[in-house]
Design a protein around this motif. Structure first.
Motif, PDB file in Angstrom:
ATOM      1  N   PHE A   5      11.155 -26.475  32.552  1.00  0.00           N
ATOM      2  CA  PHE A   5      10.869 -25.155  33.096  1.00  0.00           C
ATOM      3  C   PHE A   5      10.757 -24.120  31.967  1.00  0.00           C
ATOM      4  O   PHE A   5       9.857 -23.288  31.945  1.00  0.00           O
ATOM      5  N   LEU A   6      11.696 -24.225  31.010  1.00  0.00           N
ATOM      6  CA  LEU A   6      11.695 -23.274  29.900  1.00  0.00           C
ATOM      7  C   LEU A   6      10.427 -23.411  29.061  1.00  0.00           C
ATOM      8  O   LEU A   6       9.890 -22.422  28.559  1.00  0.00           O
ATOM      9  N   GLU A  20       7.220 -10.607  30.922  1.00  0.00           N
ATOM     10  CA  GLU A  20       8.003 -11.033  29.754  1.00  0.00           C
ATOM     11  C   GLU A  20       9.495 -10.806  30.006  1.00  0.00           C
ATOM     12  O   GLU A  20      10.349 -11.612  29.621  1.00  0.00           O
ATOM     13  N   GLU A  21       9.799  -9.714  30.709  1.00  0.00           N
ATOM     14  CA  GLU A  21      11.197  -9.377  30.989  1.00  0.00           C
ATOM     15  C   GLU A  21      11.856 -10.446  31.878  1.00  0.00           C
ATOM     16  O   GLU A  21      12.969 -10.907  31.625  1.00  0.00           O
ATOM     17  N   VAL A  22      11.120 -10.834  32.919  1.00  0.00           N
ATOM     18  CA  VAL A  22      11.641 -11.873  33.816  1.00  0.00           C
ATOM     19  C   VAL A  22      11.865 -13.166  33.037  1.00  0.00           C
ATOM     20  O   VAL A  22      12.893 -13.835  33.166  1.00  0.00           O
ATOM     21  N   ALA A  23      10.899 -13.519  32.168  1.00  0.00           N
ATOM     22  CA  ALA A  23      11.010 -14.748  31.366  1.00  0.00           C
ATOM     23  C   ALA A  23      12.264 -14.697  30.500  1.00  0.00           C
ATOM     24  O   ALA A  23      13.001 -15.677  30.386  1.00  0.00           O
ATOM     25  N   GLN A  24      12.503 -13.530  29.917  1.00  0.00           N
ATOM     26  CA  GLN A  24      13.673 -13.370  29.050  1.00  0.00           C
ATOM     27  C   GLN A  24      14.961 -13.538  29.861  1.00  0.00           C
ATOM     28  O   GLN A  24      15.901 -14.207  29.423  1.00  0.00           O
ATOM     29  N   TYR A  30      19.796 -19.513  31.759  1.00  0.00           N
ATOM     30  CA  TYR A  30      20.001 -20.920  31.389  1.00  0.00           C
ATOM     31  C   TYR A  30      21.001 -21.052  30.250  1.00  0.00           C
ATOM     32  O   TYR A  30      21.835 -21.943  30.241  1.00  0.00           O
ATOM     33  N   GLN A  31      20.875 -20.127  29.275  1.00  0.00           N
ATOM     34  CA  GLN A  31      21.799 -20.159  28.136  1.00  0.00           C
ATOM     35  C   GLN A  31      23.239 -19.986  28.598  1.00  0.00           C
ATOM     36  O   GLN A  31      24.132 -20.734  28.227  1.00  0.00           O
ATOM     37  N   HIS A  32      23.436 -19.010  29.466  1.00  0.00           N
ATOM     38  CA  HIS A  32      24.752 -18.693  29.985  1.00  0.00           C
ATOM     39  C   HIS A  32      25.323 -19.887  30.753  1.00  0.00           C
ATOM     40  O   HIS A  32      26.466 -20.270  30.613  1.00  0.00           O
ATOM     41  N   LYS A  37      29.141 -24.895  31.197  1.00  0.00           N
ATOM     42  CA  LYS A  37      29.357 -26.298  31.560  1.00  0.00           C
ATOM     43  C   LYS A  37      29.656 -27.137  30.336  1.00  0.00           C
ATOM     44  O   LYS A  37      29.023 -26.975  29.308  1.00  0.00           O
ATOM     45  N   PRO A  38      30.618 -28.066  30.440  1.00  0.00           N
ATOM     46  CA  PRO A  38      30.810 -28.977  29.324  1.00  0.00           C
ATOM     47  C   PRO A  38      29.642 -29.970  29.296  1.00  0.00           C
ATOM     48  O   PRO A  38      28.910 -30.088  30.267  1.00  0.00           O
TER      49      PRO A  38
END
Lengths: 419, 189
Positions: A5-6, A20-24, A30-32, A37-38
């Motif tokens: 997806f990314l 672009e804002e939504v993409a960011q 996803y990063q968060h 999660k381990p």
């Protein structure tokens, strides 16, 4: 899934599908999430590795190294226990989920190793039931003290094994302790349910909890078939109800073992009970008191509470909620009048099938439509065994059901395409 | 504070994980040290336990006794008081539903069937764990011995003290079953 997806995000912004804002924002989300999660793969391989090592140690020691003196064998029995307890403490200090889960699994099997080897050295009497019982007891607190999911699953598997091994078979005893062991898990399940309702663990538990209880429940049937059936009806109704509450109901069916197993369980009971022979036996036994009632009465109260909660909360009531209650009534009736009960159970099964088909057709739900059709056809097929119909008639009936399946699905597909 | 309590509880559980197996050892050693040794005539066969390894099941010649008491329920405990016969093998002197007051030399068995004054029961120490390679040989050795010589030459050595019993060894023709294989190997060489 997320990486794929990314990868598509730049193309999506380029073509103006999203800004672009939504993409960011999506990237940040996803990063968060991955930070929270381990590493799942590491976790699973860690636990699996510990599981295999633990089982391996038990098997190696079960070989019975009889050239070692008693003292050496005793030291060998406790070595894995000492090491894994130390490892658990170490991983708690390290505060790593992967470590805690893996070492907890190792500890679980080390406890088993210690007691099995001591029973082996001293030829202690007792079959596998007593041995499993002590093992379960000594590891059950770890679920809460280590908050370990691996131990939770092992506990569930082992208590089911214990219930089957001690509760089924000739002259077996009712495994009342299973209820206690099972109840011991529930607060942890509740905690997980509120903390991570959409996690994989909750999906796994939503299948394993009801499955374990379904397997063990038969061991609580002492002599009376009637109470046995009523017990299963009430239990399936409870898990169906539980699975019908909002949070679970919104999850996919794959993640809602409660609802699926409850529904299938009830339909299977209805089909089994549609045979006349069963009712003759039930009517000849009549209603007798028995130890089953100690379980049936509390389960029934739980069911009543759940049904009341459902009626209060949900605006639209599902008709299927009332099916189990009717089934209980029919079973009690069956103790006095086998013919009436046979007719009633066949009627309610047929009616359930028809209502499923109708609901399915109205709401364009293929799943419901076909479930209804399947129920009706199985019911008819079963009636071929205990009714005297000619082969031609049976054949014609089957051909028409086949057409029915095809036609209803075809019509609905067409309607769906139009809308 | 919460962490301290959790750690303390964890240590209690860890201790329990040691205490239970250690108590099993203590109880057994206590019976071996202070109990009386009996020889029970046996007939071994060999199955396997999935976790504890191979063992031989021992069927004892002592398995029934005449009694005037009735109402025996399958699976109940029965107290079997012991004495010795002229050859030094264990013999039942009395059975009862309650713990005997006059002797410490008794074991707790499980009742089986009861018919016309004769109660069948099962002695608890019926598993002798063995090296997986030797269990089958032990059975063969038993069959051989029984075929070509006098019967009653295999017995279990059991220490008994106040209902508790520890099975110490199984002997065939005076040799421990654990050493039987080596012996047969030596004799064929």
């Amino acid at each position: 899934m997320s990486s794929k997806f990314l990868k598509d995000l730049p193309e999506m912004t380029e073509q103006g599908v999203i800004s672009e804002e939504v993409a960011q924002n999506i990237r940040l989300w996803y990063q968060h999430r991955s930070a929270e999660k381990p590493n799942r793969l590491l976790l699973i391989s860690g636990v699996l590795g510990a599981l295999l090592i633990g089982l391996g140690i038990i098997l190696i020691l079960a070989h019975n190294w009889d050239f070692f003196p008693k003292l050496v064998k005793t030291v060998l029995a406790f070595t894995p226990l000492l090491i894994s307890q130390a490892l658990v403490i170490y991983s708690l200090q390290k505060q790593s989920r992967v470590w805690v889960e893996s070492t907890a699994t190792l500890l679980f099997f080390s406890v088993g190793t210690a007691i099995s080897l001591i029973s082996q050295i001293y030829h202690l009497p007792g079959n596998i039931d007593n041995f499993l019982f002590l093992w379960i007891l000594l590891c059950a607190p770890l679920i809460y003290l280590l908050r370990s999911k691996a131990i939770t699953l092992l506990h569930l598997i082992f208590i089911t094994w214990w219930a089957v091994s001690s509760g089924y078979g000739y002259r077996s005893q009712i495994p009342w302790f299973f209820l206690l062991f099972f109840a011991w898990l529930l607060p942890f399940y509740r905690h997980l349910f509120y903390k991570e309702a959409h996690s994989n663990m909750i999906s796994v538990l939503s299948w394993m909890l009801p499955l374990s209880f379904t397997i063990a429940l038969g061991a609580f049937v002492d002599k009376s078939e009637l109470w046995g059936f009523i017990m299963y009806v009430i239990f399936f109704a409870i898990i169906y109800q539980w699975g019908s509450f909002k949070t679970l109901k919104e999850a996919s069916l794959m993640k809602n073992g409660f609802r699926v197993l409850g529904l299938i369980g009830l339909l299977v009971v209805m089909i089994i009970a549609s045979f006349r022979g069963l009712w003759k036996e039930i009517a000849s036994d009549g209603i007798q008191g028995g130890p089953e009632l100690y379980l049936i009465i509390p389960l029934f109260l739980i069911l009543i509470v759940l049904v009341t909660m459902h009626l209060k909360k949900e605006k639209k009531t599902e008709f299927f909620i009332f099916v189990p209650l009717t089934l209980i009534g029919i079973f009690l009736l069956g103790a006095f009048h086998s013919v009436l009960a046979t007719i009633a159970i066949n009627a309610i099964t047929l009616a359930t099938g028809i209502i499923f088909v109708r609901d399915g057709a109205l709401n364009t739900s293929f799943r419901k439509l076909n479930l209804g059709l399947l129920l009706i056809s199985v019911l008819i097929a079963c009636r071929f065994f205990d009714t005297d119909l000619s082969f031609v008639f049976k054949g014609i009936l089957f051909v028409s059901i086949g057409f029915g399946f095809f036609l209803t699905n075809y019509l609905m597909l067409k309607r769906k395409a139009k809308s | 504070m919460k962490k301290v309590i959790l750690t303390a509880l964890l240590l209690v559980v860890f201790a329990a994980q040691w205490i239970f197996p250690l108590k099993m050892i203590y109880d057994s050693e206590n019976v071996i040290a202070n109990g009386k040794a009996y020889k029970f005539r046996t007939q071994p066969i060999d199955p396997t336990d999935p976790l504890r390894g191979a063992y031989i099941t021992l069927n004892y010649e002592i398995r029934s006794f005449k009694t005037l008491e009735e109402d025996w329920v399958y699976g109940d405990d029965v107290y079997v008081s012991l004495t010795e016969d002229s050859l030094g093998f264990a013999r039942v002197s009395a059975i009862s539903k309650n713990k005997p007051a006059n002797t410490t030399n008794f074991v707790v068995a499980k009742t089986r069937s009861y018919y016309k004054g004769l109660l069948n029961f099962q002695l608890p120490f019926n598993r002798f764990y063995m090296n997986e390679k030797k269990a089958y040989d032990a059975e063969l050795a038993y069959l051989k011995v029984n075929r070509d010589s006098l019967p009653n030459n295999s017995y279990a050595l059991v220490f008994v003290k106040e209902g508790k019993a520890v099975l110490a060894d199984v002997l065939i023709n005076g040799t421990s079953v654990a050493e039987l294989k080596q012996q047969t190997e030596n004799s064929t060489e």
